[in-house]
Enzyme design. Structure first.
Site, mmCIF file in Angstrom:
data_model
loop_
_atom_site.group_PDB
_atom_site.id
_atom_site.type_symbol
_atom_site.label_atom_id
_atom_site.label_comp_id
_atom_site.label_asym_id
_atom_site.label_seq_id
_atom_site.Cartn_x
_atom_site.Cartn_y
_atom_site.Cartn_z
ATOM 1 N N ALA A 1 -14.780 -2.264 -7.983
ATOM 2 C CA ALA A 1 -14.615 -0.885 -8.620
ATOM 3 C C ALA A 1 -15.558 -0.428 -9.478
ATOM 4 C CB ALA A 1 -13.270 -1.040 -9.316
ATOM 5 N N GLY B 1 -17.300 -5.505 -11.332
ATOM 6 C CA GLY B 1 -16.794 -5.918 -9.863
ATOM 7 C C GLY B 1 -16.890 -4.743 -8.939
ATOM 8 N N LYS C 1 -13.423 -4.765 1.928
ATOM 9 C CA LYS C 1 -14.106 -3.522 1.728
ATOM 10 C C LYS C 1 -15.837 -3.880 1.808
ATOM 11 C CE LYS C 1 -11.553 -0.922 -1.477
ATOM 12 N NZ LYS C 1 -11.374 -0.346 -2.654
ATOM 13 N N ASP D 1 -13.742 6.027 -2.933
ATOM 14 C CA ASP D 1 -13.156 5.656 -4.177
ATOM 15 C C ASP D 1 -14.367 6.633 -5.227
ATOM 16 O OD1 ASP D 1 -11.356 3.918 -3.203
ATOM 17 O OD2 ASP D 1 -12.855 2.319 -3.219
ATOM 18 N N GLY E 1 -5.325 5.832 -13.398
ATOM 19 C CA GLY E 1 -6.213 5.705 -12.085
ATOM 20 C C GLY E 1 -5.319 6.496 -10.983
ATOM 21 N N TYR F 1 -3.495 2.066 -12.330
ATOM 22 C CA TYR F 1 -2.169 3.327 -12.615
ATOM 23 C C TYR F 1 -0.780 2.365 -12.769
ATOM 24 C CZ TYR F 1 -2.656 2.372 -7.459
ATOM 25 O OH TYR F 1 -2.793 1.794 -6.375
ATOM 26 N N SER G 1 0.897 -1.186 -0.123
ATOM 27 C CA SER G 1 -0.054 0.125 0.097
ATOM 28 C C SER G 1 0.780 1.177 -0.239
ATOM 29 C CB SER G 1 -0.957 -0.102 1.098
ATOM 30 O OG SER G 1 -1.513 1.279 1.380
HETATM 31 P P1 ATR Z 1 -12.555 -4.900 -8.228
HETATM 32 O O1 ATR Z 1 -12.661 -4.940 -6.917
HETATM 33 O O2 ATR Z 1 -10.952 -4.572 -8.485
HETATM 34 O O3 ATR Z 1 -13.400 -4.564 -9.311
HETATM 35 P P2 ATR Z 1 -13.599 -7.577 -8.779
HETATM 36 O O4 ATR Z 1 -14.523 -7.206 -8.033
HETATM 37 O O5 ATR Z 1 -12.960 -8.968 -8.538
HETATM 38 O O6 ATR Z 1 -12.445 -6.447 -8.437
HETATM 39 O O7 ATR Z 1 -13.935 -7.493 -10.292
HETATM 40 C C1 ATR Z 1 -12.933 -7.630 -11.430
HETATM 41 C C2 ATR Z 1 -13.523 -7.269 -12.809
HETATM 42 O O8 ATR Z 1 -12.683 -7.742 -13.972
HETATM 43 C C3 ATR Z 1 -14.737 -8.121 -13.205
HETATM 44 O O9 ATR Z 1 -15.522 -7.301 -14.028
HETATM 45 C C4 ATR Z 1 -14.256 -9.114 -14.030
HETATM 46 O O10 ATR Z 1 -15.227 -9.598 -15.047
HETATM 47 P P3 ATR Z 1 -16.049 -11.011 -14.446
HETATM 48 O O11 ATR Z 1 -17.234 -10.202 -13.646
HETATM 49 O O12 ATR Z 1 -16.530 -11.434 -15.921
HETATM 50 O O13 ATR Z 1 -15.150 -12.010 -13.798
HETATM 51 C C5 ATR Z 1 -13.193 -8.513 -14.951
HETATM 52 N N1 ATR Z 1 -11.996 -9.396 -15.306
HETATM 53 C C6 ATR Z 1 -11.089 -9.891 -14.523
HETATM 54 N N2 ATR Z 1 -10.413 -10.547 -15.609
HETATM 55 C C7 ATR Z 1 -10.909 -10.579 -16.941
HETATM 56 C C8 ATR Z 1 -10.595 -10.940 -18.129
HETATM 57 N N3 ATR Z 1 -9.616 -11.752 -18.271
HETATM 58 N N4 ATR Z 1 -11.193 -10.561 -19.010
HETATM 59 C C9 ATR Z 1 -12.326 -9.628 -18.993
HETATM 60 N N5 ATR Z 1 -12.661 -9.123 -17.661
HETATM 61 C C10 ATR Z 1 -11.875 -9.721 -16.518
#
Ligand code: ATR
Length: 291
Positions: free
Chosen positions: A135, A133, A71, A107, A250, A229, A20
């Site tokens: 974020a 997800g 979170k 955020d 970011g 970022y 962090s």
């Molecule tokens: P965060 O809290 O950082 O948003 P998260 O809740 O795990 O992390 O969400 C990750 C996001 O990245 C999701 O939208 C995920 O898509 P899925 O919902 O289909 O899993 C997306 N993601 C991760 N790897 C991916 C990949 N290789 N191609 C497309 N989307 C991806």
């Protein structure tokens, strides 16, 4: 940094937390403005979140940032929730109150302020949100709140995009969000869009990847914001920039979520622009390995 018996104590809890850069940022602010506050990292395991919140309260800790993976889990341990945090369903900042901690999501504020600074106006814009997800939820909230005309939520898993779209449509009382499978991006007919990229695709070390490769997608964009970022310019931003879009990474979001948290913990303090710019430069040096 000199601390003493009156120092206000804040920190960040996460697992892992070693990477962090929040301690560097917050301690820099305190040094620059001469505020008697210290900010430390707390490594907290998943099963210990409740104990950590209770312990922090007992130790008179003023504020805590919450990062991955706590979170959402932290929410049930709070005495109060800010409206935005409740709507987003995630908390990244705890502020001490008389009875416990109140949870906020800075955020969203961070994204909003970073986009404004980058000259990315959301109002009346067709927006494309990549990801569904944690974020993405904060980003969807900001786009809806700030008057996007439409928000296409593009996600690899269509179901998750649809669930988020319905949640936001319910929250704001109008059907402005629509879930679309990532592979079906060409169903989006609008041009001059503002895109916000919140997936982990393209993040270090997988820097050769972008969530969408086709150049026709990027032709639809006037502006592109990537929450990542590391690297500073993701492949997504590079493709958008090559297609003529205005871009921003970011780092601004990271900086401004910290500013919002710092100001919540220190009522009456407004961090000056030059101090914020200094923190950004410090983060840049650190991230680029120059420090
Ligand atoms: P965060 O809290 O950082 O948003 P998260 O809740 O795990 O992390 O969400 C990750 C996001 O990245 C999701 O939208 C995920 O898509 P899925 O919902 O289909 O899993 C997306 N993601 C991760 N790897 C991916 C990949 N290789 N191609 C497309 N989307 C991806």
């Amino acid at each position: 940094m000199i601390t003493n018996g009156t120092s206000k104590v804040c920190g960040v809890m996460g697992c892992p937390v070693e990477h962090s850069i929040s301690p560097m940022m917050h301690n820099y602010y305190s040094e620059q403005i001469g505020n008697d506050m210290i900010y430390v990292p707390f490594l907290v395991q998943r099963e210990a979140v409740g104990d950590a919140v209770q312990g922090a309260f007992a130790l008179n800790i003023q504020g805590i940032n919450v990062t991955v993976p706590h979170k959402q889990a932290v929410m049930e341990h709070l005495s109060e929730l800010d409206e935005g945090a409740r709507a987003i369903g995630a908390v990244n900042t705890l502020v001490r109150t008389k009875d416990g901690y109140k949870g906020y999501n800075t955020d969203a504020e961070g994204l909003s302020r970073a986009m404004k600074e980058a000259g990315m106006d959301i109002s009346h814009r067709a927006c494309i949100l990549l990801g569904a997800g944690g974020a993405a939820k904060a980003a969807a909230y900001v786009l809806c709140r700030e008057g996007a005309s439409k928000v296409y939520i593009l996600n690899r898993s269509l179901k998750k995009a649809q669930v988020l779209a319905e949640e936001m449509n319910g929250l704001f009382g109008r059907p402005m969000c629509l879930g679309v499978a990532l592979s079906d991006w060409s169903q989006i007919k609008e041009d001059h869009c503002l895109a916000v990229q919140t997936t982990s695709v393209g993040m270090y070390p997988e820097t050769e990847q972008a969530p969408v490769e086709e150049s026709a997608f990027y032709q639809k964009l006037d502006m592109a914001f990537d929450a990542i970022y590391t690297p500073m310019e993701t492949r997504f931003l590079k493709l958008a920039s090559e297609a003529g879009a205005k871009t921003a990474n970011g780092l601004g979001m990271l900086i401004y979520q910290g500013v919002a948290a710092y100001e919540l913990w220190n009522p009456g303090v407004k961090l000056p622009d030059d101090v914020i710019a200094g923190a950004k430069e410090l983060m840049l040096c650190h991230l680029e390995g120059r420090a």
